[in-house]
Design a protein around this motif. Sequence first.
Motif: not given
Ligand code: BTN
Length: 262
Positions: A32-33, A59-63, A68, A77, A121, A128, A131, A149-150
């Motif tokens: 995850s960045t 392993a991107g994290k979201g809200q 993600w 990302t 969002d 969408k 995020g 994070g975008i």
């Molecule tokens: C969401 O809409 O749930 C938020 C998503 C955010 C994703 C971005 S990708 C770059 C950065 N690194 C992460 O792990 N998450 C954010």
Amino acid sequence: MLTPKLINPLYKIPATTLFLGQNLIYLPECHSTNTVAQQLCQNSMPPEGTVVITSAQTAGKGQRGNTWITEPGQNLTFSTLFYPTFLAPTLQFGLTMAVAVAVAEFLKEAGFNPQIKWPNDVLVNSRKISGLLLENSLQGEKMSRSIAGIGLNVNQTTFSLTTATSMALETGHSFDLNHVFHGVVSKLEVWYLRLRERGRPGIEPVYLQYLYGLNQSLSFETGTGPFMGTIIGIDASGKLVIRTATEDRSFSLQEIRYAYKV
Ligand code: BTN
């Protein structure tokens, strides 16, 4: 351990920004960045505007604790590091507004018709496309750090969720990732600096112009069941203000959902 300043020719240091992306850390793959940016801050203080960007986030994290998920090499990302010490913790939603407006303004100038679904969002055609995940740290009475994070869907054309879209899906053609990256960070710098100079009043009117559902009657869900109401604004702490037949109420992200899922 990370190898800082490893620049992939894919992503170049933007020529159009003063500080955003001038310290550019590219990782071909990472979990995850946002987490990598946090780790960088543990033993050092990277310059404001440092960007961590990857081609494959595993392993991107979201809200709300969501993940993600994005196809490697297709989308943006990345995470940007800010030190918004000018913001009181109670006003941190101003930064969320600035980042969401920056992405929306980029998309608008690229020919899309974006909307912001509170809190952050970004939608195109009710789907969408982007995020945002802002992870803020406080020190006493001030904000000390924000990792913004975008995730922006650019060239991916198939999604497991029917509620997702991308720039390529909306237009039928692909985009140069570096070009899109530079477009987004340029806007991000403009709106961050505007927040620093003018505070939330410099951003909020534009955020509201993009706000999905503003002044419309919509269906929402809370822990106590569904209800109809009209979004009339965002309060000082960033809560969604909804007018019902009987009262105006503010809701945090944990307290409310739109009755449909995007
Ligand atoms: C969401 O809409 O749930 C938020 C998503 C955010 C994703 C971005 S990708 C770059 C950065 N690194 C992460 O792990 N998450 C954010």
